[in-house]
Design a protein around this motif. Structure first.
Motif, PDB file in Angstrom:
ATOM      1  N   VAL A  18       0.923  -1.351  -0.003  1.00  0.00           N
ATOM      2  CA  VAL A  18      -0.133   0.054   0.065  1.00  0.00           C
ATOM      3  C   VAL A  18       0.964   1.145  -0.140  1.00  0.00           C
ATOM      4  O   VAL A  18       0.747   2.076  -0.791  1.00  0.00           O
ATOM      5  CB  VAL A  18      -0.722  -0.127   1.281  1.00  0.00           C
ATOM      6  CG1 VAL A  18      -1.659   1.414   1.262  1.00  0.00           C
ATOM      7  CG2 VAL A  18      -1.714  -1.120   1.308  1.00  0.00           C
ATOM      8  N   ALA A  19       1.959   1.153   0.952  1.00  0.00           N
ATOM      9  CA  ALA A  19       2.727   2.383   0.898  1.00  0.00           C
ATOM     10  C   ALA A  19       3.522   2.844  -0.448  1.00  0.00           C
ATOM     11  O   ALA A  19       3.606   3.844  -0.771  1.00  0.00           O
ATOM     12  CB  ALA A  19       3.838   2.124   2.121  1.00  0.00           C
ATOM     13  N   LEU A  20       4.080   1.693  -0.902  1.00  0.00           N
ATOM     14  CA  LEU A  20       4.754   1.811  -2.177  1.00  0.00           C
ATOM     15  C   LEU A  20       3.952   2.059  -3.245  1.00  0.00           C
ATOM     16  O   LEU A  20       3.963   3.095  -4.028  1.00  0.00           O
ATOM     17  CB  LEU A  20       5.570   0.511  -2.767  1.00  0.00           C
ATOM     18  CG  LEU A  20       6.810   0.256  -1.594  1.00  0.00           C
ATOM     19  CD1 LEU A  20       7.130  -1.294  -1.990  1.00  0.00           C
ATOM     20  CD2 LEU A  20       7.983   1.190  -1.869  1.00  0.00           C
ATOM     21  N   ALA A  21       2.628   1.750  -3.370  1.00  0.00           N
ATOM     22  CA  ALA A  21       1.710   1.972  -4.319  1.00  0.00           C
ATOM     23  C   ALA A  21       1.304   3.443  -4.208  1.00  0.00           C
ATOM     24  O   ALA A  21       1.073   4.230  -5.051  1.00  0.00           O
ATOM     25  CB  ALA A  21       0.648   1.227  -4.252  1.00  0.00           C
ATOM     26  N   ILE A  22       1.131   3.974  -3.078  1.00  0.00           N
ATOM     27  CA  ILE A  22       0.932   5.427  -2.683  1.00  0.00           C
ATOM     28  C   ILE A  22       1.986   6.206  -3.245  1.00  0.00           C
ATOM     29  O   ILE A  22       1.780   7.109  -4.006  1.00  0.00           O
ATOM     30  CB  ILE A  22       0.443   5.616  -1.348  1.00  0.00           C
ATOM     31  CG1 ILE A  22      -0.857   5.010  -0.824  1.00  0.00           C
ATOM     32  CG2 ILE A  22       0.442   7.293  -0.958  1.00  0.00           C
ATOM     33  CD1 ILE A  22      -0.724   4.951   0.603  1.00  0.00           C
ATOM     34  N   THR A  72       3.952   0.430   9.472  1.00  0.00           N
ATOM     35  CA  THR A  72       4.511   0.041   8.245  1.00  0.00           C
ATOM     36  C   THR A  72       4.354   1.216   7.362  1.00  0.00           C
ATOM     37  O   THR A  72       5.165   1.810   6.693  1.00  0.00           O
ATOM     38  CB  THR A  72       4.426  -1.210   7.559  1.00  0.00           C
ATOM     39  OG1 THR A  72       4.820  -2.228   8.545  1.00  0.00           O
ATOM     40  CG2 THR A  72       5.269  -1.524   6.195  1.00  0.00           C
ATOM     41  N   LEU A  73       2.936   1.599   7.005  1.00  0.00           N
ATOM     42  CA  LEU A  73       2.354   2.512   6.282  1.00  0.00           C
ATOM     43  C   LEU A  73       2.774   4.045   6.855  1.00  0.00           C
ATOM     44  O   LEU A  73       3.347   4.669   5.831  1.00  0.00           O
ATOM     45  CB  LEU A  73       0.846   2.526   6.277  1.00  0.00           C
ATOM     46  CG  LEU A  73       0.107   3.408   5.353  1.00  0.00           C
ATOM     47  CD1 LEU A  73       0.846   3.040   3.911  1.00  0.00           C
ATOM     48  CD2 LEU A  73      -1.192   2.975   5.425  1.00  0.00           C
ATOM     49  N   CYS A  74       2.824   4.167   7.912  1.00  0.00           N
ATOM     50  CA  CYS A  74       3.348   5.650   8.377  1.00  0.00           C
ATOM     51  C   CYS A  74       4.638   5.553   8.446  1.00  0.00           C
ATOM     52  O   CYS A  74       5.172   6.715   8.052  1.00  0.00           O
ATOM     53  CB  CYS A  74       2.794   6.066   9.922  1.00  0.00           C
ATOM     54  SG  CYS A  74       0.970   6.062  10.009  1.00  0.00           S
ATOM     55  N   THR A 111      10.245  -2.141  -6.122  1.00  0.00           N
ATOM     56  CA  THR A 111      10.985  -0.996  -6.769  1.00  0.00           C
ATOM     57  C   THR A 111      12.099  -1.582  -7.767  1.00  0.00           C
ATOM     58  O   THR A 111      12.747  -2.415  -7.573  1.00  0.00           O
ATOM     59  CB  THR A 111      11.675  -0.079  -5.884  1.00  0.00           C
ATOM     60  OG1 THR A 111      12.783  -0.807  -5.162  1.00  0.00           O
ATOM     61  CG2 THR A 111      10.826   0.507  -4.738  1.00  0.00           C
ATOM     62  N   TRP A 112      12.212  -0.542  -8.872  1.00  0.00           N
ATOM     63  CA  TRP A 112      13.226  -1.139  -9.901  1.00  0.00           C
ATOM     64  C   TRP A 112      14.307  -0.312  -9.759  1.00  0.00           C
ATOM     65  O   TRP A 112      15.565  -0.306 -10.221  1.00  0.00           O
ATOM     66  CB  TRP A 112      12.601  -1.313 -11.273  1.00  0.00           C
ATOM     67  CG  TRP A 112      12.317   0.182 -11.636  1.00  0.00           C
ATOM     68  CD1 TRP A 112      10.564   0.834 -11.788  1.00  0.00           C
ATOM     69  CD2 TRP A 112      12.841   1.204 -12.216  1.00  0.00           C
ATOM     70  NE1 TRP A 112      10.582   1.830 -12.065  1.00  0.00           N
ATOM     71  CE2 TRP A 112      12.108   2.378 -12.643  1.00  0.00           C
ATOM     72  CE3 TRP A 112      14.216   1.265 -12.912  1.00  0.00           C
ATOM     73  CZ2 TRP A 112      12.323   3.512 -13.014  1.00  0.00           C
ATOM     74  CZ3 TRP A 112      14.429   2.558 -13.407  1.00  0.00           C
ATOM     75  CH2 TRP A 112      13.623   3.668 -13.646  1.00  0.00           C
ATOM     76  N   GLY A 113      14.352   1.056  -9.219  1.00  0.00           N
ATOM     77  CA  GLY A 113      15.335   1.955  -9.614  1.00  0.00           C
ATOM     78  C   GLY A 113      15.902   2.603  -8.273  1.00  0.00           C
ATOM     79  O   GLY A 113      15.931   1.854  -7.285  1.00  0.00           O
ATOM     80  N   THR A 114      16.305   3.876  -8.366  1.00  0.00           N
ATOM     81  CA  THR A 114      16.994   4.339  -7.053  1.00  0.00           C
ATOM     82  C   THR A 114      16.225   5.395  -6.195  1.00  0.00           C
ATOM     83  O   THR A 114      16.686   6.309  -5.598  1.00  0.00           O
ATOM     84  CB  THR A 114      18.304   5.207  -7.519  1.00  0.00           C
ATOM     85  OG1 THR A 114      17.955   6.101  -8.697  1.00  0.00           O
ATOM     86  CG2 THR A 114      19.359   4.028  -8.123  1.00  0.00           C
ATOM     87  N   SER A 115      15.046   5.267  -6.385  1.00  0.00           N
ATOM     88  CA  SER A 115      13.885   6.045  -5.732  1.00  0.00           C
ATOM     89  C   SER A 115      12.722   5.316  -5.123  1.00  0.00           C
ATOM     90  O   SER A 115      12.251   4.573  -6.317  1.00  0.00           O
ATOM     91  CB  SER A 115      13.709   7.262  -6.302  1.00  0.00           C
ATOM     92  OG  SER A 115      12.548   8.152  -5.729  1.00  0.00           O
ATOM     93  N   PRO A 116      12.040   5.615  -4.079  1.00  0.00           N
ATOM     94  CA  PRO A 116      10.902   4.580  -4.001  1.00  0.00           C
ATOM     95  C   PRO A 116       9.719   4.772  -4.757  1.00  0.00           C
ATOM     96  O   PRO A 116       9.047   3.933  -4.829  1.00  0.00           O
ATOM     97  CB  PRO A 116      10.554   5.098  -2.420  1.00  0.00           C
ATOM     98  CG  PRO A 116      11.739   5.468  -1.868  1.00  0.00           C
ATOM     99  CD  PRO A 116      12.723   6.392  -2.755  1.00  0.00           C
TER     100      PRO A 116
END
Lengths: 470, 212
Positions: free
Chosen positions: A186-190, A221-223, A292-297
């Motif tokens: 959820v966090a990464l999708a946001i 985890t989300l916060c 994640t595939w790169g160098t930023s979330p």
């Protein structure tokens, strides 16, 4: 007037306010060894004392080794790390604290795991720490954020912080998360939606049925990841889960104080007709396991996705960013995520090192073994108490049988300040929070995932959809 | 804290978005218990070709000739021109300490991460926000002209280019005042200690469990 939860928390701590800048009172000050020595030194030079010692809870976590504890402090090979840990002990001895969990104490661990599990983080509090992941504590309906070392000194000396009000953002996630989809996803999708700068200047309140459905650990985890969206603070309204989690913890209020506290805590929700400066909505059913595939979330895709191609970039600046990320990560556009093989696995960090995280990872690893190409798979519990609980449940045995290393608590390879790090070019499936260049070791390549996804990747040797992994 | 009023400084361009504080000062240098000496390790992983550790003699290390801050024309720069979301990630104040120690007093970008932005003001540094078009324009000018300097005036809230273009910028009135006069936040807050005590008593009466 209807108020958001952020407004309620902010307003109830204003000591003085002028021209939009407020002095707010701080209830809880969490301290660790990396961002505090210069603050204590500042107090010493100015002849100042902490304003309220009982607000301070301290532990050593960033530099601490995750093995070799039988040798004690002498087991810390790096003398600079050892000095920083010893300096915290000396400073706490000199200035005092409500509680200090030094290196190897049974309650020691990552400060953002230790605070909540001790009941030192309570709803309605203002919580600060010289660490950006202090946003974690917002899961309890507390206003919690990271501060710099000058501010650590300021809070110690005055019990207050100079603050401007943030704008408010509501992130609304309605619906039910699918099996194998976690708070981390959820966090990464946001973040994939808002970008890492999307929350700059905002405090985010996470709301909606999917958020209410998360456990307290999922909410943490989300916060925790709110800062990766650029927001200093993430907050979630108080409900029964919040109150049940706190009850009986060592620093939680007792007897009549408990009843009064609960009555107050129940008011810590945004009013129904409160308005936010920005609202972002996601449908829980649309969220899939993220990698994640790169160098930023924000460089994140679904597990069944591909490394994006440059024509998908929104502008020149992003195109340049992505080109650098391809080169650093050793990836080419359109590579399917599930074809990326890994060298190391890290399960831990203030994002994902609590007991539920370890249970979820162990459930995937049980009866299996890490792939031959995986050189090292580390499991680092968030605290001594998490470690003890996991061992009581036999999770350590499951991990060890599957080829993982079972370590002692600390921040470990999330930021690689201790001996746990990636070597140049090594690729890691990591449950931590940042995939910046060099974060887990110079030249190391980090892919952020949930604990379930990290365990599945360890077994498969490459990223794999945990929902269909067997 | 050192005051900041006005500066006519050489500009160095760092043409990247989302420069994080791990890049500005890598974690191994955070083990120091001091507040100074971080400048030689600013952008360590980009600036040098070998791996840096605390205590190394940095003058003997291999310089990365491709890194912009290593180019002869930018030596002595005091203004850093960069892109959006500068200083994202960790709250480490070692990042502004390193930039300041390196020689930067002013940063210009289209946006900053909140904690980093705040930390700059605590160290006598001025982070300026200009819109993306203005930033683009300045990048073009810096790259086209060796020895390019900008004039930054905090009192007037302006950035002036060598050919006289003026860009106005916003800055919070309290931060501006403190920076112009080099005022120490703790000293200022201590002037309000009676108010803090009154608040604290009221707060304790309402929520005694916070003071256990």
């Amino acid at each position: 007037m209807a108020k958001t939860l952020y407004d309620k928390l902010f307003d109830s701590h204003v000591v003085a306010e002028e021209n939009g800048t407020a002095l707010i009172y701080i209830d809880r000050h969490l301290v660790h060894e990396v961002t505090s020595p210069q603050a204590f030194e500042g107090l010493r030079l100015a002849g100042r004392k902490p304003w309220r010692v009982s607000s301070i809870v301290a532990t050593a976590d960033h530099n601490t080794p995750t093995n070799g504890w039988d040798k004690g402090l002498a087991g810390i090979a790096d003398p600079v790390s050892r000095l920083q840990i010893e300096t915290l002990t000396d400073n706490i001895k000199e200035f005092g604290a409500k509680a200090y969990f030094p290196f190897m104490d049974k309650n020691q661990g990552i400060v953002h795991v230790v605070g909540p599990e001790q009941g030192a983080t309570l709803p309605g509090m203002t919580v600060v720490c010289g660490d950006s992941h202090t946003s974690t504590h917002g899961a309890f309906g507390a206003l919690a954020h990271g501060i710099g070392t000058s501010e650590v000194e300021h809070v110690m000396a005055t019990q207050c912080l100079v603050q401007k009000r943030s704008k408010t953002m509501q992130v609304l996630v309605e619906g039910k998360l699918g099996n194998g989809v976690t708070a981390k996803d959820v966090a990464l999708a946001i973040i994939g939606k808002t970008g890492t700068a999307g929350g700059n200047g905002y405090a985010i309140e996470f709301a909606g049925s999917a958020i209410r459905g998360l456990s307290m650990e999922g909410r943490m985890t989300l916060c925790n990841m709110a800062i990766e969206a650029g927001a200093r603070a993430g907050i979630i309204a108080v409900d029964d889960k919040t109150i049940d989690y706190i009850k009986g913890r060592p620093f939680a209020p007792k007897a009549e104080q408990w009843d009064a506290a609960v009555a107050y805590w129940r008011t810590l929700v945004s009013d129904i007709d409160a308005t936010f400066d920005t609202v972002v909505t996601l449908k829980a059913e649309d969220i899939q396991p993220q990698v994640t595939w790169g160098t930023s979330p924000e460089m994140v895709v679904n597990i069944d996705g591909k490394v994006p191609s440059l024509d998908q970039a929104k502008n020149e600046v992003q195109r340049a960013d992505w080109e650098r990320a391809y080169a650093y990560m050793g990836l080419t556009a359109n590579t399917p995520i599930n074809q990326i093989s890994i060298d190391k696995v890290f399960i831990g960090s203030c994002t994902n090192s609590r007991i539920e995280d370890l249970r979820a990872a162990a459930a995937v690893a049980k009866g299996k073994h890490i792939a031959p190409n995986v050189k090292l798979a580390l499991v680092v519990p968030g605290s001594g108490l998490v470690k003890a609980q996991a061992e009581l449940e036999g999770l350590d045995k499951i991990f060890i049988a599957a080829g993982f290393e079972w370590r002692d608590p600390g921040c470990s390879m999330c930021l690689a300040m201790n001996a746990d790090k990636l070597l140049p070019g090594e690729r890691c499936a990591s449950t931590s929070n940042r995939n910046f260049e060099g974060r887990q070791g110079q030249g190391g390549r980090t892919h952020l995932v949930s604990p379930e996804m990290a365990a599945a990747a360890a077994v498969a040797g490459h990223f794999v959809d945990v929902r269909t992994f067997n | 804290m050192q005051a900041f009023t006005q500066l006519n400084g050489l500009v160095a361009p760092l043409d990247r978005a989302n420069v994080d504080t791990d890049a500005i000062i890598p974690k191994q240098f955070l083990k120091s218990i001091k507040r100074s000496g971080f400048g030689v390790n600013a952008f360590d992983e980009w600036r040098y070709l070998d791996h840096g550790e605390p205590g190394m003699d940095n003058s003997k290390r291999k310089i990365n000739p491709d890194f912009v801050l290593n180019q002869a024309r930018y030596q002595g720069a005091s203004v850093l021109l960069t892109r959006e979301n500068f200083g994202c990630g960790s709250s480490r104040e070692h990042a502004p300490w390193a930039l300041e120690d390196f020689g930067f007093k002013v940063i210009i970008a289209s946006s900053y991460a909140d904690i980093f932005y705040n930390n700059c003001f605590k160290n006598g540094m001025l982070p300026i926000v200009l819109n993306a078009t203005a930033v683009d324009n300045l990048f073009n000018q810096v790259e086209a002209s060796v020895g390019y300097k900008l004039n930054v005036d905090l009192a007037a809230q302006t950035v002036t280019t060598p050919n006289g273009e003026v860009y106005a910028f916003e800055v919070d009135a309290v931060r501006k005042h403190n920076l112009l006069h080099g005022l120490d936040d703790i000293g200022l807050t201590m002037q309000l200690q009676d108010k803090i005590k009154v608040f604290e008593q009221k707060h304790q009466a309402a929520q005694p469990w916070l003071f256990n």
